[in-house]
Structures are given as structure tokens and as C-alpha cells.
Design a protein around this motif. Structure first.
Motif, PDB file in Angstrom:
ATOM      1  N   LYS A  88       0.823  -1.216   0.000  1.00 45.90           N
ATOM      2  CA  LYS A  88       0.000   0.000   0.000  1.00 45.90           C
ATOM      3  C   LYS A  88       0.855   1.263   0.000  1.00 45.90           C
ATOM      4  O   LYS A  88       0.330   2.377  -0.070  1.00 45.90           O
ATOM      5  CB  LYS A  88      -0.922   0.013   1.220  1.00 45.90           C
ATOM      6  CG  LYS A  88      -1.989  -1.085   1.211  1.00 45.90           C
ATOM      7  CD  LYS A  88      -2.807  -1.038   2.501  1.00 45.90           C
ATOM      8  CE  LYS A  88      -3.836  -2.165   2.559  1.00 45.90           C
ATOM      9  NZ  LYS A  88      -4.574  -2.172   3.848  1.00 45.90           N
ATOM     10  N   GLY A  89       2.186   1.088   0.106  1.00 40.02           N
ATOM     11  CA  GLY A  89       3.075   2.246   0.121  1.00 40.02           C
ATOM     12  C   GLY A  89       3.414   2.736   1.510  1.00 40.02           C
ATOM     13  O   GLY A  89       4.054   3.774   1.671  1.00 40.02           O
ATOM     14  N   ASN A  90       2.991   1.993   2.551  1.00 40.64           N
ATOM     15  CA  ASN A  90       3.307   2.364   3.925  1.00 40.64           C
ATOM     16  C   ASN A  90       4.610   1.683   4.332  1.00 40.64           C
ATOM     17  O   ASN A  90       4.622   0.507   4.707  1.00 40.64           O
ATOM     18  CB  ASN A  90       2.171   1.948   4.859  1.00 40.64           C
ATOM     19  CG  ASN A  90       2.472   2.264   6.324  1.00 40.64           C
ATOM     20  OD1 ASN A  90       3.335   3.089   6.622  1.00 40.64           O
ATOM     21  ND2 ASN A  90       1.779   1.598   7.234  1.00 40.64           N
ATOM     22  N   PHE A  91       5.724   2.423   4.252  1.00 42.64           N
ATOM     23  CA  PHE A  91       7.022   1.853   4.582  1.00 42.64           C
ATOM     24  C   PHE A  91       7.389   2.064   6.052  1.00 42.64           C
ATOM     25  O   PHE A  91       8.433   1.580   6.502  1.00 42.64           O
ATOM     26  CB  PHE A  91       8.105   2.464   3.694  1.00 42.64           C
ATOM     27  CG  PHE A  91       7.825   2.306   2.218  1.00 42.64           C
ATOM     28  CD1 PHE A  91       7.505   1.069   1.706  1.00 42.64           C
ATOM     29  CD2 PHE A  91       7.856   3.397   1.364  1.00 42.64           C
ATOM     30  CE1 PHE A  91       7.240   0.895   0.357  1.00 42.64           C
ATOM     31  CE2 PHE A  91       7.590   3.248   0.011  1.00 42.64           C
ATOM     32  CZ  PHE A  91       7.276   1.991  -0.492  1.00 42.64           C
ATOM     33  N   MET A 114      14.319  -4.314   5.185  1.00 40.95           N
ATOM     34  CA  MET A 114      13.810  -3.929   3.869  1.00 40.95           C
ATOM     35  C   MET A 114      12.854  -2.741   3.983  1.00 40.95           C
ATOM     36  O   MET A 114      12.920  -1.790   3.193  1.00 40.95           O
ATOM     37  CB  MET A 114      13.085  -5.108   3.223  1.00 40.95           C
ATOM     38  CG  MET A 114      12.485  -4.797   1.854  1.00 40.95           C
ATOM     39  SD  MET A 114      11.352  -6.083   1.261  1.00 40.95           S
ATOM     40  CE  MET A 114       9.962  -5.839   2.376  1.00 40.95           C
ATOM     41  N   ALA A 115      11.958  -2.792   4.996  1.00 38.65           N
ATOM     42  CA  ALA A 115      11.004  -1.697   5.193  1.00 38.65           C
ATOM     43  C   ALA A 115      11.734  -0.387   5.503  1.00 38.65           C
ATOM     44  O   ALA A 115      11.374   0.678   4.987  1.00 38.65           O
ATOM     45  CB  ALA A 115      10.029  -2.045   6.312  1.00 38.65           C
ATOM     46  N   SER A 116      12.785  -0.479   6.328  1.00 42.10           N
ATOM     47  CA  SER A 116      13.565   0.719   6.669  1.00 42.10           C
ATOM     48  C   SER A 116      14.271   1.288   5.446  1.00 42.10           C
ATOM     49  O   SER A 116      14.296   2.504   5.235  1.00 42.10           O
ATOM     50  CB  SER A 116      14.594   0.381   7.755  1.00 42.10           C
ATOM     51  OG  SER A 116      13.966  -0.058   8.934  1.00 42.10           O
ATOM     52  N   GLU A 117      14.857   0.390   4.627  1.00 40.37           N
ATOM     53  CA  GLU A 117      15.542   0.834   3.416  1.00 40.37           C
ATOM     54  C   GLU A 117      14.570   1.461   2.425  1.00 40.37           C
ATOM     55  O   GLU A 117      14.867   2.477   1.795  1.00 40.37           O
ATOM     56  CB  GLU A 117      16.271  -0.347   2.766  1.00 40.37           C
ATOM     57  CG  GLU A 117      17.458  -0.865   3.568  1.00 40.37           C
ATOM     58  CD  GLU A 117      18.543   0.176   3.742  1.00 40.37           C
ATOM     59  OE1 GLU A 117      18.772   0.952   2.793  1.00 40.37           O
ATOM     60  OE2 GLU A 117      19.152   0.233   4.820  1.00 40.37           O
ATOM     61  N   LEU A 118      13.388   0.841   2.287  1.00 38.13           N
ATOM     62  CA  LEU A 118      12.374   1.396   1.385  1.00 38.13           C
ATOM     63  C   LEU A 118      11.900   2.763   1.879  1.00 38.13           C
ATOM     64  O   LEU A 118      11.637   3.665   1.078  1.00 38.13           O
ATOM     65  CB  LEU A 118      11.181   0.444   1.273  1.00 38.13           C
ATOM     66  CG  LEU A 118      11.410  -0.828   0.450  1.00 38.13           C
ATOM     67  CD1 LEU A 118      10.214  -1.752   0.563  1.00 38.13           C
ATOM     68  CD2 LEU A 118      11.670  -0.485  -1.013  1.00 38.13           C
ATOM     69  N   LYS A 119      11.808   2.914   3.192  1.00 36.28           N
ATOM     70  CA  LYS A 119      11.412   4.207   3.764  1.00 36.28           C
ATOM     71  C   LYS A 119      12.469   5.259   3.448  1.00 36.28           C
ATOM     72  O   LYS A 119      12.144   6.393   3.071  1.00 36.28           O
ATOM     73  CB  LYS A 119      11.234   4.078   5.277  1.00 36.28           C
ATOM     74  CG  LYS A 119      10.789   5.359   5.955  1.00 36.28           C
ATOM     75  CD  LYS A 119      10.644   5.148   7.452  1.00 36.28           C
ATOM     76  CE  LYS A 119      10.251   6.455   8.138  1.00 36.28           C
ATOM     77  NZ  LYS A 119      10.134   6.285   9.611  1.00 36.28           N
ATOM     78  N   ASN A 120      13.752   4.865   3.576  1.00 35.91           N
ATOM     79  CA  ASN A 120      14.836   5.800   3.260  1.00 35.91           C
ATOM     80  C   ASN A 120      14.830   6.180   1.789  1.00 35.91           C
ATOM     81  O   ASN A 120      15.037   7.338   1.431  1.00 35.91           O
ATOM     82  CB  ASN A 120      16.182   5.175   3.630  1.00 35.91           C
ATOM     83  CG  ASN A 120      16.373   5.039   5.126  1.00 35.91           C
ATOM     84  OD1 ASN A 120      15.766   5.770   5.903  1.00 35.91           O
ATOM     85  ND2 ASN A 120      17.191   4.087   5.537  1.00 35.91           N
ATOM     86  N   ASP A 122      12.247   6.174  -0.167  1.00 40.76           N
ATOM     87  CA  ASP A 122      11.080   7.038  -0.390  1.00 40.76           C
ATOM     88  C   ASP A 122      11.381   8.465   0.050  1.00 40.76           C
ATOM     89  O   ASP A 122      11.007   9.435  -0.626  1.00 40.76           O
ATOM     90  CB  ASP A 122       9.883   6.479   0.385  1.00 40.76           C
ATOM     91  CG  ASP A 122       8.579   7.194   0.056  1.00 40.76           C
ATOM     92  OD1 ASP A 122       8.234   7.282  -1.143  1.00 40.76           O
ATOM     93  OD2 ASP A 122       7.902   7.679   0.986  1.00 40.76           O
ATOM     94  N   MET A 123      12.081   8.596   1.194  1.00 36.93           N
ATOM     95  CA  MET A 123      12.446   9.929   1.682  1.00 36.93           C
ATOM     96  C   MET A 123      13.422  10.604   0.733  1.00 36.93           C
ATOM     97  O   MET A 123      13.307  11.801   0.442  1.00 36.93           O
ATOM     98  CB  MET A 123      13.045   9.821   3.086  1.00 36.93           C
ATOM     99  CG  MET A 123      12.048   9.430   4.163  1.00 36.93           C
ATOM    100  SD  MET A 123      12.829   9.157   5.769  1.00 36.93           S
ATOM    101  CE  MET A 123      13.499  10.783   6.097  1.00 36.93           C
ATOM    102  N   VAL A 124      14.406   9.820   0.254  1.00 39.67           N
ATOM    103  CA  VAL A 124      15.385  10.370  -0.695  1.00 39.67           C
ATOM    104  C   VAL A 124      14.692  10.815  -1.973  1.00 39.67           C
ATOM    105  O   VAL A 124      14.997  11.866  -2.542  1.00 39.67           O
ATOM    106  CB  VAL A 124      16.474   9.322  -1.000  1.00 39.67           C
ATOM    107  CG1 VAL A 124      17.338   9.769  -2.166  1.00 39.67           C
ATOM    108  CG2 VAL A 124      17.343   9.092   0.228  1.00 39.67           C
ATOM    109  N   HIS A 125      13.740   9.989  -2.428  1.00 40.58           N
ATOM    110  CA  HIS A 125      12.990  10.323  -3.647  1.00 40.58           C
ATOM    111  C   HIS A 125      12.216  11.619  -3.464  1.00 40.58           C
ATOM    112  O   HIS A 125      12.207  12.487  -4.345  1.00 40.58           O
ATOM    113  CB  HIS A 125      12.046   9.169  -3.990  1.00 40.58           C
ATOM    114  CG  HIS A 125      11.263   9.395  -5.251  1.00 40.58           C
ATOM    115  ND1 HIS A 125       9.945   9.820  -5.240  1.00 40.58           N
ATOM    116  CD2 HIS A 125      11.591   9.273  -6.561  1.00 40.58           C
ATOM    117  CE1 HIS A 125       9.516   9.943  -6.485  1.00 40.58           C
ATOM    118  NE2 HIS A 125      10.482   9.618  -7.300  1.00 40.58           N
TER     119      HIS A 125
END
Length: 352
Positions: A88-91, A114-120, A122-125
Motif C-alpha cells: 500500500k506504500g506504507n514503509f 527492507m522496510a527501513s531501506e524502502l522508507k529511506n 522514499d524519503m530520498v525520492h
């Protein structure tokens, strides 16, 4: 191997305990029925006694398995819920690791990582889009403002020339930004196999880069100190040219009038080392940690000198060539950028 064995042992041990518990409870239940005389009523009917025993074992075993499975499957159910949140996009999700120390525990740890990396990411993006919008909007607003000012018929010739110069400067800034974005996009999606390798002399390439930036270091009357060992390198010449240009230009930009710029390259064991050192304003520990981040510009007074992509591109080029780059710096003590490329990139120069 140890973890796989651990999970198998836990599974076998759980089944064993369920069977033992079922046997004990079923046996106790049948003994109670015998004491009550209920089993005796089936005397002469051994098949019915067997059915009663098997039925009691099945019911009790099913109940115990149901209770145990709730605890065993809880981490897996939490993992499934977390996976659905990721889709759903909730990292910003972390699964509590209540599993024993086995593969399931390792899987949950990997999921949380993986969730933490995806959150990072997303933040970088998000930061990238915000910073890019800001970097792109600022010169456009400036160009628009000074273009409107040129419409003023009362503007003096000196003011007109000043406005035109600023418009040209901001246009050049936009052009550089666009080229850097395109180059960064290219190299971030480029694998080693796609590098256009060729053999050439590294020292000559560095001298060429210095000449290309001659106007910049002459304008600041920067003293050059070159110590370039003659060596043959096999690499992507175009990308490494961009690397050296970015490092040298960065050193010039953050140096004051009359400072010193040292550039050296030499064999470092089986590798090569290229050092670009300036005696400029230097950087704080925080700036040093983020110097290779996209759009990061440490000193606010020098923001107009670039768009914060040059060192990001440099780091990616080094990474593509299997090397590493780091920086040593302190405030008001200059900065030293050290690039190391692996031995596969170099060849010893043969003296003919």
C-alpha cells in the motif's frame, strides 16, 4: 546450515510434544472413563473401544494443535500484514520479532530492514523532487524577473547589460543542471558491463582536465602543485573525465584567492590513487558526511557555484568502476578527496 537445522528441530520437537500431550491426555481421559465404568459397557466390542480411543486422541490432538498453531503462526500472520502495508506504500512498518532464533526470526529481521531501506529510498525520492524543483525554479524566477526589468524603457545601458549578464548566468546554470540530471540518470542505471573501457594515460587525462578549467583557477590565481605518475589505465574515459572535472572544479570553487591546489596520482599497491587537495574553506563533520548526497551544498555562501550534483556523480562513477572515494576535511583547513581504483583498471607502463 545451523539455522536450517534449528528450524527442523523446532518443528520435530513441536510435533513430538503435541503427540506426547495428546497420548497422555487421551490416556488419562480413557482411564477416567474406565473408573466410571463407561468403558466396561463396551466389553465384548473391542472395535468400539478402539474407535473411542482414536476419537478422543483426534479431538484432543486437534485442540492442542489449534492452540499451539496460534502462537507459532502469529509471527507469520504479522509478516503477512506487514507485507500488505508495504504494497500500500506504507514503509513506516516494523514487525515485532517474537519468533525463536531460527529462519523465521531472520526473515522478520530482513523484512524490517527492507522496510527501513524502502522508507529511506522514499524519503530520498521525495527530497530529490523537492530539491530539484527548488534548483530548477530559482533560476527561472531570476530569468523572468530580469527579463521583465529589460522591458523598462528608462533602464540605463549599464543596468541592461547587468540584467543580460545575470540572465545568461542563470541560463548557463539551468543548462548545467539539466546536463547533470541526465548524466546522473544515465550512470545510476548503468552497470559495469556497459562501461566503454579503453586504454589511455591517466596523467595526460588529468592534465587535460586542468587545462579545461584553466579560466577558473587563473581567475583566482590558484597555485597548482602536480605530482602525476605516468601510468596506463583501462576504464571508461568519458566518465572518468567527468569525475576529475567535478573534483577539480569543486576544489577550485571552494578555494579563496591565491590558495593552493594539489593533484597527484600514483600506484598504490596493485591499485591507483588519485588525490585532489585544496587549502580552501574546508567543511564540518556534518557536511563531510553528506557531501556526496544529491543536491547537498554545505556552505550557503557558495550555493550559486553549483547545483549539488557534481560530487554525487563523482561517487557514482567511482562505484561503477569498482573503486571507492572518500574525503578528509576540517573547517578552514581545506579538503582532500581520495579516489582509489582497483588493479583491474590499471596496467603498468612499459618503458620502450
Amino acid at each position: 546450515m545451523k539455522k536450517n537445522k534449528s528450524l527442523k528441530i523446532q518443528f520435530v520437537w513441536t510435533i513430538f510434544l503435541i503427540l506426547v500431550s495428546t497420548s497422555l491426555i487421551a490416556g488419562t481421559f480413557n482411564l477416567i472413563l474406565m473408573k466410571l465404568g463407561f468403558v466396561d459397557s463396551f466389553e465384548g466390542h473391542p472395535l468400539l473401544r478402539l474407535v473411542l480411543l482414536l476419537l478422543s486422541c483426534t479431538i484432543i490432538g486437534t485442540f492442542i494443535s489449534f492452540m499451539v498453531s496460534k502462537k507459532i503462526l502469529k509471527p507469520i500472520n504479522e509478516l503477512v500484514k506487514g507485507t500488505k502495508e508495504i504494497t500500500k506504500g506504507n514503509f513506516d512498518i516494523q514487525v515485532d520479532n517474537t519468533a525463536p532464533n531460527n529462519e523465521l526470526s531472520a526473515l522478520i529481521d530482513s523484512f524490517n530492514l527492507m522496510a527501513s531501506e524502502l522508507k529511506n529510498v522514499d524519503m530520498v525520492h521525495s527530497d530529490f523532487i523537492t530539491n530539484f524543483s527548488h534548483e530548477f525554479k530559482t533560476p527561472i524566477v531570476s530569468i523572468r524577473g530580469f527579463a521583465k526589468q529589460l522591458e523598462n524603457p528608462k533602464l540605463s545601458e549599464a543596468e541592461k547589460q547587468e540584467s543580460i549578464a545575470i540572465i545568461l548566468e542563470e541560463t548557463e546554470r539551468l543548462s548545467n543542471l539539466s546536463m547533470n540530471i541526465l548524466l546522473l540518470s544515465k550512470i545510476e542505471n548503468q552497470e559495469k558491463i556497459m562501461l566503454k573501457r579503453s586504454s589511455y594515460y591517466l596523467d595526460e587525462q588529468l592534465r587535460t582536465c586542468i587545462l579545461l578549467l584553466q579560466d577558473l583557477w587563473e581567475e583566482k590565481q590558484i597555485e597548482l602543485d602536480l605530482n602525476l605518475e605516468h601510468m596506463l589505465i583501462t576504464a571508461d574515459e568519458e566518465l572518468l573525465t567527468q569525475l576529475w572535472l567535478n573534483l577539480i572544479k569543486n576544489a577550485i570553487s571552494y578555494s579563496d584567492f591565491g590558495e593552493k591546489l594539489s593533484i597527484s596520482c600514483y600506484f598504490f599497491g596493485n591499485d591507483i590513487k588519485v588525490i585532489v587537495q585544496d587549502t580552501g574553506i574546508g567543511m564540518s563533520d556534518y557536511e563531510r558526511k553528506h557531501v556526496f548526497d544529491k543536491f547537498y551544498q554545505g556552505d550557503a555562501s557558495h550555493h550559486s557555484l553549483g547545483n549539488g550534483l557534481g560530487l554525487t556523480i563523482a561517487a557514482r562513477v567511482v562505484q561503477l568502476h569498482g573503486g571507492k572515494i572518500n574525503v578528509k576535511s576540517k573547517e578552514n583547513e581545506g579538503a582532500t578527496f581520495i579516489t582509489i581504483l582497483p588493479s583491474i583498471q590499471t596496467q603498468e607502463l612499459k618503458i620502450l
